[in-house]
Design a protein around this motif. Sequence first.
Motif, PDB file in Angstrom:
ATOM      1  N   ASP A 205       0.706  -1.396   0.105  1.00 61.29           N
ATOM      2  CA  ASP A 205      -0.005   0.001  -0.012  1.00 61.29           C
ATOM      3  C   ASP A 205       0.871   1.281   0.173  1.00 61.29           C
ATOM      4  OD1 ASP A 205      -2.400  -1.648   0.253  1.00 61.29           O
ATOM      5  OD2 ASP A 205      -2.041  -1.853   2.379  1.00 61.29           O
ATOM      6  N   THR A 206       2.060   1.175   0.433  1.00 56.76           N
ATOM      7  CA  THR A 206       2.794   2.503   0.488  1.00 56.76           C
ATOM      8  C   THR A 206       4.219   2.087  -0.313  1.00 56.76           C
ATOM      9  OG1 THR A 206       4.156   1.732   2.493  1.00 56.76           O
ATOM     10  CG2 THR A 206       2.146   3.081   2.835  1.00 56.76           C
ATOM     11  N   GLU A 208       7.141   3.216   0.968  1.00 55.31           N
ATOM     12  CA  GLU A 208       8.252   2.238   1.951  1.00 55.31           C
ATOM     13  C   GLU A 208       8.075   0.594   2.083  1.00 55.31           C
ATOM     14  OE1 GLU A 208       6.232   4.898   2.423  1.00 55.31           O
ATOM     15  OE2 GLU A 208       7.683   6.439   2.251  1.00 55.31           O
TER      16      GLU A 208
END
Length: 312
Positions: A205-206, A208
């Motif tokens: 989802d990110t 990172e």
Amino acid sequence: MAEVWIMGEMIVEIMRAQEDMPLDRPGLFKGPYPSGAPAIFIDTVARLGHSAGILGGVGKDDFGKCLLERLKGDGVDCSQVIESETCATGAAFVTYFSDGSRKFIFHMGNTPAAEPKMPEASVLEGVKYFHIMGCSLSAKQEFGEEIVKTMRLARSMGAKISFDPNIRKELLTGGSSLELVKEVVENTSVFLPGVEELLMITGKDTVEEAVKASFENEALEILALKRGSKGCTVYTRNEVIEMGVYPVEAVDATGAGDSFDGAFISGLLEGKPIREILKMASAAGALNTAAFGPMEGKINQDTIKSMIDANA
């Protein structure tokens, strides 16, 4: 005996001369222009002074002549390009809109783009990088399989694999094309995705989380995350380097990412530090956008140096 090889589609683009001209109405076009993500990439590598070759196919027609004359003239090894007597060179009709969007109509059905097979090992002798474009993997299943076979051969001969996924979301929903993408990712040393592609491929989802997941692959050395007008962030196992874009009057963004890739791999071949490589790649992308046509930007060692020096 090229240092860099790519296998993929070779097409011409025929483009509306002005913005906001739909493709369903009579109007003026400009072109043909040599194009195809693999062709743009490998032409950039050659123009930056490195030995480069392409495995692909064109028709024995004027569009094929347009492509081959341009690539050969810039120093690309086209000895492994099929010239078909029975199929026509692929073409894309393109229109641009004032909001920055584009629309394409591709004529690829009866083309030789997907005819090439994995070459003999002798063809790849001396290869250092084998570059793959996600669009080529999905062009036709049989062709995607030949690209992956060639990747395995290149890697067995000591080459590193670089991969720009530039793939559609539906490609990652299942099926044999997804398996090809997965195998390529597992073998990739230099990964060159956009943000959306990175999130799709990793399922995270990110950014990172996606970067962390990507480096779980032991083969991966460099992840260059392309952010369009926001620049690029390069991740290695030891550092993170960010860079914006060089200021130019953008005329045509088509092919900018492919030229970025070509300059990035060229910088790696030259053994430059990552920050210097990123400057080279960003300059090549900017120069590409400054000219009308997907590979018409004036990209060479001198113009890249001049752009870097002017923005130091």
